[in-house]
Design an enzyme around this catalytic site. Structure first.
Site, mmCIF file in Angstrom:
data_model
loop_
_atom_site.group_PDB
_atom_site.id
_atom_site.type_symbol
_atom_site.label_atom_id
_atom_site.label_comp_id
_atom_site.label_asym_id
_atom_site.label_seq_id
_atom_site.Cartn_x
_atom_site.Cartn_y
_atom_site.Cartn_z
ATOM 1 C CB CYS A 103 -21.388 -37.980 41.065
ATOM 2 S SG CYS A 103 -21.365 -39.001 42.338
ATOM 3 C CB CYS B 185 -24.471 -37.673 42.719
ATOM 4 S SG CYS B 185 -22.851 -37.268 43.476
#
Length: 146
Positions: A70, A73
């Site tokens: 991600c 993230c």
């Protein structure tokens, strides 16, 4: 237990520790395994230590639900780490890899990542999806500190 004592689960051995609230800043160690209860960095949450860290802690726990693939993230990770270094021990910080622990992610209905959740004694008290900058994150967390 008195009002000035907090319980805190050890991420290493699972023991529940009682810490006087006035001594949180004194770098407390686990009474059983002697590991530091706060490290100034987010803990890694797993199914094995989730109960001790999140459900047995009277110090609010901020959990970052994330995954290695991600992009947002990855952007959030250093912000979360810096915030942990600044705000511990008044909050406890932990990261949960949703790919490694899909059952825990599913238990909390994680649909997008990164998602940050604040827990008090195992109960969700706040949730925020998406990347936040440091000042925004600290402002969001301010009402949850002990």
């Amino acid at each position: 237990m008195t009002d000035d004592t907090l319980t805190l689960g050890c991420a290493h051995c699972g023991a529940v520790n009682r810490i006087p609230a006035a001594r949180l800043d004194d770098r407390p160690r686990c009474g059983k395994c002697k590991q530091p209860l706060f490290s100034g960095a987010p803990l890694t949450l797993t199914a094995a230590n989730f109960q001790a860290v999140v459900e047995r802690s009277q110090v609010p726990v901020v959990v970052d639900f994330w995954a290695s693939w991600c992009g947002p993230c990855k952007m959030m990770a250093p912000i979360f780490e810096r915030t942990a270094a600044r705000l511990e021990p008044r909050l406890r910080f932990a990261k949960l890899d949703t790919e490694a622990e899909p059952a825990l992610a599913g238990r909390f209905g994680i649909r997008s990542i990164p998602t940050l959740m604040v827990f008090r004694e195992g109960r969700e008290v706040a949730r925020q999806a998406g990347v936040m900058q440091g000042p925004q994150l600290e402002q969001w967390l301010a009402p949850h500190r002990v």
